[in-house]
Design a protein around this motif. Structure first.
Motif, short mmCIF file in Angstrom:
data_model
loop_
_atom_site.label_atom_id
_atom_site.label_comp_id
_atom_site.label_asym_id
_atom_site.label_seq_id
_atom_site.Cartn_x
_atom_site.Cartn_y
_atom_site.Cartn_z
N ILE A 42 0.82 -1.21 0.00
CA ILE A 42 0.00 0.00 0.00
C ILE A 42 0.86 1.27 0.00
N SER A 57 -5.52 5.18 -2.99
CA SER A 57 -5.43 3.96 -3.79
C SER A 57 -5.31 4.25 -5.28
N ASN A 62 -7.07 0.85 -6.45
CA ASN A 62 -6.20 -0.25 -6.05
C ASN A 62 -6.83 -1.04 -4.91
N GLY A 65 -3.17 -3.73 -3.11
CA GLY A 65 -1.82 -3.21 -3.02
C GLY A 65 -1.11 -3.29 -4.35
N HIS A 66 0.01 -2.62 -4.43
CA HIS A 66 0.78 -2.56 -5.67
C HIS A 66 1.73 -3.75 -5.78
N LYS A 286 -11.81 -0.68 -9.50
CA LYS A 286 -11.19 -1.86 -8.88
C LYS A 286 -11.50 -3.16 -9.61
N SER A 426 -6.15 1.44 -0.14
CA SER A 426 -6.30 0.08 -0.67
C SER A 426 -7.10 -0.75 0.33
#
Length: 451
Positions: A42, A57, A62, A65-66, A286, A426
């Motif tokens: 995050i 996010s 998001n 998380g990335h 999302k 996120s």
């Protein structure tokens, strides 16, 4: 990845070549612009190596998380097969499977999926579907749309036409088609109880339907929360009454779940809070977990069948996008939905939302906070000159922007909606992480408003 350019070199290239969206470039270029290099969980990491909580996010989209290994793998696995082929006149495996999955998790009335690339495009598609539905049903006079004041549905022409935020939309007035608008219930600014506010709003809506129903193709709204309008939370019972009025007056109900969908409000879709069954639902953000631009418009079999006919009837829905149903996007969307189930993400959002609510109580007591609005992990904090009188700041002061800029210095990135500071983290954010993010926002508000 080795950084090939210094910050100063990238900033110069940004200045010379890039026009950032929803950004006053003069202010942006004068204020040590943020340039992101990578993301982990995050957190976002800029080209200088500094980490920040991704407090919005990456524009509300998001979920997990990335740089998530499962989502990364879903893309590379699909890439070994094919990156893209058109959905115009043919199909592909991920697009078919994702459509089935979406029909399975959305309200029962929704049985068909039409893909696009963004939430605004999904809204455009929904409006076109509703418009042509009545034409093909032999009622072409039902061609107008009803929407809510202070609403936001995207930035394409149709989406702006049904939108209601003057700051964003007024400049384009001469490009827009005419719509009807009614007030969204907002008890905080209403001189009376919540029940009275709902009653007044429903009365205005009913009067508009009585007057215009024969001309209205559909009513579009953001269910449960007006997002870009300031995170205005809909009072209980209002959404269900809107559905019943649409059925009574034979007007299609279009719910824009681009911001509220996929768990953001503590349910998979905001419609579930009051068990409504829209005729058309728009999805985006999302849907792919924040990875690739895929959006969808879901509709009923009844609407789909109005377009179903022989070639010579010319009922084909003449709308499409080059990357509609893109295999990479649909593949990562399927993996994204798998993670929702495997990690019981909706339950997690419900649990950590309670942690956030507890922390936000301290924020609500600050002398320059008028109202804290929350549904799930959809949070808005309104800044005011005085919380007792509810007097707003002069918008030219940019207090929301100043607070968000200070929060960035303290390690959190978010964006304001005028003088409403948003927190849209996120969905996998933990309780302690939310506590830290809210503490940063609280400190930023104190330092800016009490300076």
């Amino acid at each position: 990845m080795k950084l090939e350019y210094t910050y100063e070199q990238l900033l110069e290239k940004n200045k010379n070549y890039l026009w950032n969206p929803f950004t006053q470039m003069k202010t942006y270029l004068q204020d040590d612009p943020l340039i992101i290099a990578r993301g982990e969980g995050i957190k976002l990491i800029d080209v200088k190596g500094r980490e920040y909580y991704d407090g919005y996010s990456s524009l509300w989209l998001n979920a997990h998380g990335h740089n998530h290994p499962v989502l990364n793998k879903a893309i590379t696995r699909q890439l070994d097969q094919i990156a893209h082929s058109t959905l115009l006149g043919s199909a592909n495996i991920p697009a078919i499977l994702l459509a089935e999955r979406l029909v399975g998790i959305t309200p029962d009335r929704l049985q068909k999926v039409f893909y696009s690339d963004s939430g605004a495009e999904a809204v455009e598609i929904g409006l076109k579907m509703a418009f042509l539905y009545w034409k093909y049903r032999g009622r072409p006079e039902k061609s107008q749309f009803l929407s809510m004041k202070n609403s936001y549905h995207g930035d394409t022409i149709g989406a702006v036409s049904v939108g209601g935020i003057d700051l964003f939309h007024q400049a384009f007035e001469r490009l827009l088609f005419q719509t009807e608008k009614v007030a969204y219930p907002y008890p905080y600014r209403f001189q009376g109880s919540i029940e009275e506010c709902v009653e007044v709003s429903l009365l205005e809506l009913k009067q508009k339907l009585e007057e215009k129903a024969d001309q209205l193709a559909g009513l579009i709204l953001e269910p449960m929360v007006q997002g870009a309008g300031g995170m205005i939370v809909m009072p209980p019972g209002f959404l269900k009454e809107v559905e019943q009025l649409c059925r009574q007056y034979d007007v299609l109900l279009i719910t824009d779940e681009v911001a509220t969908g996929f768990g953001r409000t503590g349910r998979m879709f905001a419609c579930e809070h009051e068990a409504i069954e829209p005729d058309i639902m728009t999805l985006g953000k999302k849907l792919t977990g924040g990875y690739l631009p895929v959006a969808a418009t879901l509709t009923s079999n009844e609407i789909y069948e109005a377009f179903y006919g022989d070639f010579e009837e010319a009922k084909t829905f003449y709308h499409g996008h080059s990357y509609t149903g893109n295999q990479l996007g649909c593949a990562v969307a399927l993996a994204n939905l798998d993670l929702y189930e495997q990690e019981n993400l909706i339950r997690h959002v419900q649990e950590v939302s309670q942690v956030a609510a507890q922390e936000l109580r301290q924020v609500a007591e600050l002398p320059h906070v008028g109202e804290v609005r929350q549904l799930g992990l959809m949070i808005g904090i309104e800044l005011v000159q005085d919380r007792i009188s509810k007097q707003s700041y002069d918008w030219k002061l940019g207090m929301g922007a100043k607070v968000c800029r200070k929060a960035r210095d303290l390690g959190l990135i978010t964006r304001p909606l005028d003088d409403v500071v948003t927190l849209m983290p996120s969905l996998v954010s933990t309780g302690p992480e939310l506590q830290e993010m809210i503490a940063i926002i609280r400190q930023a508000i104190i330092e800016v408003t009490e300076a």
